[in-house]
Design an enzyme around this catalytic site. Sequence first.
Site, PDB file in Angstrom:
ATOM      1  N   GLU A  69      43.469  44.859  20.125  1.00  0.00           N
ATOM      2  CA  GLU A  69      42.630  45.230  21.272  1.00  0.00           C
ATOM      3  C   GLU A  69      43.391  45.168  22.582  1.00  0.00           C
ATOM      4  OE1 GLU A  69      39.080  42.810  22.004  1.00  0.00           O
ATOM      5  OE2 GLU A  69      38.348  44.350  23.380  1.00  0.00           O
ATOM      6  N   ASP A  88      41.412  42.031  16.394  1.00  0.00           N
ATOM      7  CA  ASP A  88      40.779  41.608  17.649  1.00  0.00           C
ATOM      8  C   ASP A  88      41.082  40.120  17.806  1.00  0.00           C
ATOM      9  OD1 ASP A  88      39.296  41.130  19.877  1.00  0.00           O
ATOM     10  OD2 ASP A  88      37.513  42.170  19.167  1.00  0.00           O
ATOM     11  N   ILE A  90      40.290  37.818  20.090  1.00  0.00           N
ATOM     12  CA  ILE A  90      39.034  37.077  20.295  1.00  0.00           C
ATOM     13  C   ILE A  90      37.915  38.104  20.318  1.00  0.00           C
ATOM     14  CG2 ILE A  90      37.689  35.513  21.730  1.00  0.00           C
ATOM     15  CD1 ILE A  90      40.196  34.455  22.978  1.00  0.00           C
ATOM     16  N   ASP A  91      37.120  38.131  19.276  1.00  0.00           N
ATOM     17  CA  ASP A  91      35.934  38.971  19.282  1.00  0.00           C
ATOM     18  C   ASP A  91      34.783  38.062  19.707  1.00  0.00           C
ATOM     19  OD1 ASP A  91      34.367  41.245  18.953  1.00  0.00           O
ATOM     20  OD2 ASP A  91      33.795  40.636  16.939  1.00  0.00           O
ATOM     21  N   THR A  93      34.466  37.623  23.423  1.00  0.00           N
ATOM     22  CA  THR A  93      35.130  37.037  24.600  1.00  0.00           C
ATOM     23  C   THR A  93      34.107  36.473  25.583  1.00  0.00           C
ATOM     24  OG1 THR A  93      36.967  38.579  24.336  1.00  0.00           O
ATOM     25  CG2 THR A  93      36.739  37.551  26.495  1.00  0.00           C
ATOM     26  N   ASP A 227      37.056  45.818  16.064  1.00  0.00           N
ATOM     27  CA  ASP A 227      35.784  45.082  15.969  1.00  0.00           C
ATOM     28  C   ASP A 227      35.239  45.116  14.546  1.00  0.00           C
ATOM     29  OD1 ASP A 227      35.373  44.438  18.775  1.00  0.00           O
ATOM     30  OD2 ASP A 227      34.972  46.567  19.096  1.00  0.00           O
TER      31      ASP A 227
HETATM   32  C1  IPD Z   1      32.866  42.992  21.914  1.00  0.00           C
HETATM   33  C2  IPD Z   1      31.878  42.183  21.111  1.00  0.00           C
HETATM   34  C3  IPD Z   1      30.476  42.614  21.447  1.00  0.00           C
HETATM   35  C4  IPD Z   1      30.252  44.079  21.192  1.00  0.00           C
HETATM   36  C5  IPD Z   1      31.300  44.924  21.888  1.00  0.00           C
HETATM   37  C6  IPD Z   1      32.695  44.440  21.558  1.00  0.00           C
HETATM   38  P1  IPD Z   1      35.135  41.672  22.571  1.00  0.00           P
HETATM   39  O1  IPD Z   1      34.201  42.605  21.592  1.00  0.00           O
HETATM   40  O2  IPD Z   1      32.109  42.373  19.732  1.00  0.00           O
HETATM   41  O3  IPD Z   1      29.544  41.914  20.651  1.00  0.00           O
HETATM   42  O4  IPD Z   1      28.983  44.432  21.676  1.00  0.00           O
HETATM   43  O5  IPD Z   1      31.146  46.278  21.482  1.00  0.00           O
HETATM   44  O6  IPD Z   1      33.635  45.204  22.289  1.00  0.00           O
HETATM   45  O7  IPD Z   1      35.292  42.433  23.855  1.00  0.00           O
HETATM   46  O8  IPD Z   1      34.436  40.377  22.764  1.00  0.00           O
HETATM   47  O9  IPD Z   1      36.419  41.563  21.818  1.00  0.00           O
END
Ligand code: IPD
Length: 284
Positions: A69, A88, A90-91, A93, A227
């Site tokens: 990412e 990813d 940190i999913d 964040t 994701d």
């Molecule tokens: C996000 C999270 C969030 C989702 C977003 C993602 P991130 O990833 O998974 O729940 O709604 O579409 O982009 O930015 O925390 O790595």
Amino acid sequence: PSIDLNEIRDFLVELAKQAGELITSKTGQTTYDDKANSVDLVTETDAAVEKLVATKCNEKYPHFEFMGEESYVPGVTKLSDKPTFVVDPIDGTTNFIHSFPFSCTSLGFAINREPVVGVVYNPFLNLMYTGIQGQGSFLNGTHKLPLRQPPAGTKLTLQNALIGIEWGTQRSGVNYQVKTDTFKKLAAEDGKMVHGFRSLGSAAMNICAVAAGQLDAYWEGGCYAWDVCAGWVILAEAGGRIVGGNPGLWEPAVDQRIYLAVRGGDGCEQFVEDFWDCIEGRLE
Ligand code: IPD
């Protein structure tokens, strides 16, 4: 030479633990930047974890590709047919920034753009989800997914479903309108009246909850390959699947951006059709 997927899973599990130590050591970190808008957030730890993961992947598997990412360049980075780590760091964040304990590191591995190994690790709750194509998926190594089976004889319907949704980062325009109208329709007493919605704040955590049988489905427009890649194989190996988040697409690619994840079991195909009927417009 053939690729040993078990070896890759073991490597990614160890890497996820190292990433988890780095993430938890930075808990409470409050400085962050925004990307596309004030709800699209990133911290220094996102970049540090991606650096750690990318370095280790490149050291051990220099001939494989890497997509992450934080190093993604729109329009330039593309998922190819080559064996690729899709990461990813940190999913969740926003959860990390708020110390809400639903952040994870999401480590996927795809061949021919198909997810074949997935490791998703939430270090705050010590949840390690793993899956290998054709070999099942597990929580913490031994608990086979799904963890929960619906009561015998029950069919999945909108009316008995617990559904993961996210507001995402687009808070205006067509997608915001389609999402909020659809949420209203699914929740309303004069609509389908689903049991409820949950927003875990992490796409990978939502997908793993579907794989575990704790959510029945998860709908999102706006995800990226990192994701969903790891969660995709974990869910598929638990009997569920990811389909298109707009009506009519049963075989979406891992690098499209609009998804509906649904658990397996009786009624799930009709559930998807019924869910699609409730979508008020088309996500772009
Ligand atoms: C996000 C999270 C969030 C989702 C977003 C993602 P991130 O990833 O998974 O729940 O709604 O579409 O982009 O930015 O925390 O790595």
